[in-house]
Design a protein around this motif. Structure first.
Motif, short mmCIF file in Angstrom:
data_model
loop_
_atom_site.label_atom_id
_atom_site.label_comp_id
_atom_site.label_asym_id
_atom_site.label_seq_id
_atom_site.Cartn_x
_atom_site.Cartn_y
_atom_site.Cartn_z
N ASP A 1 0.81 -1.21 0.00
CA ASP A 1 0.00 0.00 0.00
C ASP A 1 0.85 1.26 0.00
O ASP A 1 0.36 2.35 0.30
N GLN A 2 2.12 1.13 -0.34
CA GLN A 2 3.01 2.28 -0.45
C GLN A 2 3.32 2.54 -1.92
O GLN A 2 3.43 1.60 -2.72
N VAL A 3 3.51 3.80 -2.25
CA VAL A 3 3.89 4.18 -3.61
C VAL A 3 5.26 4.84 -3.54
O VAL A 3 5.47 5.79 -2.79
N TRP A 4 6.19 4.31 -4.34
CA TRP A 4 7.58 4.76 -4.31
C TRP A 4 8.02 5.27 -5.67
O TRP A 4 7.63 4.74 -6.70
N MET A 5 8.89 6.30 -5.66
CA MET A 5 9.59 6.65 -6.88
C MET A 5 10.47 5.48 -7.27
O MET A 5 11.04 4.80 -6.42
N ALA A 6 10.57 5.21 -8.56
CA ALA A 6 11.36 4.10 -9.07
C ALA A 6 12.43 4.60 -10.02
O ALA A 6 12.78 3.93 -10.99
N GLN A 7 12.93 5.76 -9.72
CA GLN A 7 13.97 6.38 -10.55
C GLN A 7 14.70 7.40 -9.69
O GLN A 7 14.09 8.07 -8.85
N ASN A 8 16.01 7.49 -9.86
CA ASN A 8 16.80 8.38 -9.02
C ASN A 8 16.47 9.84 -9.27
O ASN A 8 16.40 10.29 -10.41
N LEU A 9 16.31 10.58 -8.20
CA LEU A 9 16.01 12.00 -8.29
C LEU A 9 17.17 12.75 -8.94
O LEU A 9 18.34 12.48 -8.63
N ASN A 10 16.83 13.69 -9.81
CA ASN A 10 17.85 14.45 -10.53
C ASN A 10 17.58 15.95 -10.44
O ASN A 10 17.89 16.70 -11.35
N TYR A 11 16.98 16.35 -9.34
CA TYR A 11 16.66 17.76 -9.12
C TYR A 11 17.90 18.49 -8.58
O TYR A 11 18.55 18.03 -7.65
#
Length: 224
Positions: free
Chosen positions: A66-76
């Motif tokens: 029931d968790q939603v995760w980013m699946a790509q490395n942050l590039n901000y």
């Protein structure tokens, strides 16, 4: 050492956690825990893309329990963030390496203004507890098979990396290494992710994904 920020960020709306599975790391089912098709509890496709409105970059996400995760490395681009080896081309694949401590110091209190602002709108840096609940839904800490379920299908080529993953949940963790005060190191060998949990006033907890002495996936005191 400055470690990788938690590139995989839990959505702020994802407050319901998936129940822990059996102690047997092989008893889980990807079809039950992180199916590729269908929709999650928030009416979103289980896997998809979203846009960071700050700079227009697009990122993958995945649902695990029931968790939603980013699946790509942050590039901000943020203060105290760098590309591996200070080479901007490395950010295209690996994302950026971040310090979330005050003034980017090696040991310092957590900069919670940075923690609260580093993520795209609707996302946050996960706590150690949130990581623990996700890991429990697919297996357990200190377990090579559990680590493989989060690792990407390629690029884990270093002899101490534990090899490529199976990526059954679409998490796609890359071996992006980390950043010390003087150099970038451990690319192709491990990934180290920030948590928002402090171990002490000047030390944060981190999630380590690789092989080495940590046997797959573990938490440890991050001296940053």
């Amino acid at each position: 050492m400055r470690k990788n920020k938690s590139h995989f960020l839990l959505m702020t709306v994802a407050a319901i956690y998936f129940a822990a599975c059996s102690e047997d790391s092989n008893s889980w089912s990807a079809k039950d825990v992180c199916p590729e098709d269908g929709v999650n509890a928030y009416g979103m496709p289980n896997r998809g893309m979203f846009i960071d409105e700050r700079d227009g970059q697009e990122y993958r996400y995945t649902t695990i329990g029931d968790q939603v995760w980013m699946a790509q490395n942050l590039n901000y681009v943020a203060e105290y963030s760098v590309c591996y080896d200070n080479n901007e081309l490395n950010c295209d694949l690996w994302g950026r390496l971040y310090s979330l401590l005050e003034n980017g110091e090696n040991e310092a209190p957590m900069n919670y203004v940075m923690v609260d602002s580093i993520c795209p709108t609707g996302w946050h840096v996960p706590s150690e507890q949130e990581w623990t609940r996700m890991i429990a839904s697919i297996g357990k800490y200190n377990d090579h098979e559990t680590a493989k379920r989060l690792k990407s299908l390629e690029l884990w080529t270093h002899e101490y990396s534990g090899g490529n993953g199976t990526d059954e949940c679409g998490f796609r963790a890359l071996p992006g290494g980390d950043q010390s005060p003087s150099k970038s190191e451990f690319m192709y060998q491990n990934a180290v992710f920030w948590t928002s949990t402090m171990q002490s006033p000047r030390k944060a907890r981190a999630i380590y994904l690789g092989l080495g002495v940590y046997k797959g996936i573990s938490t440890y005191r991050n001296s940053i």
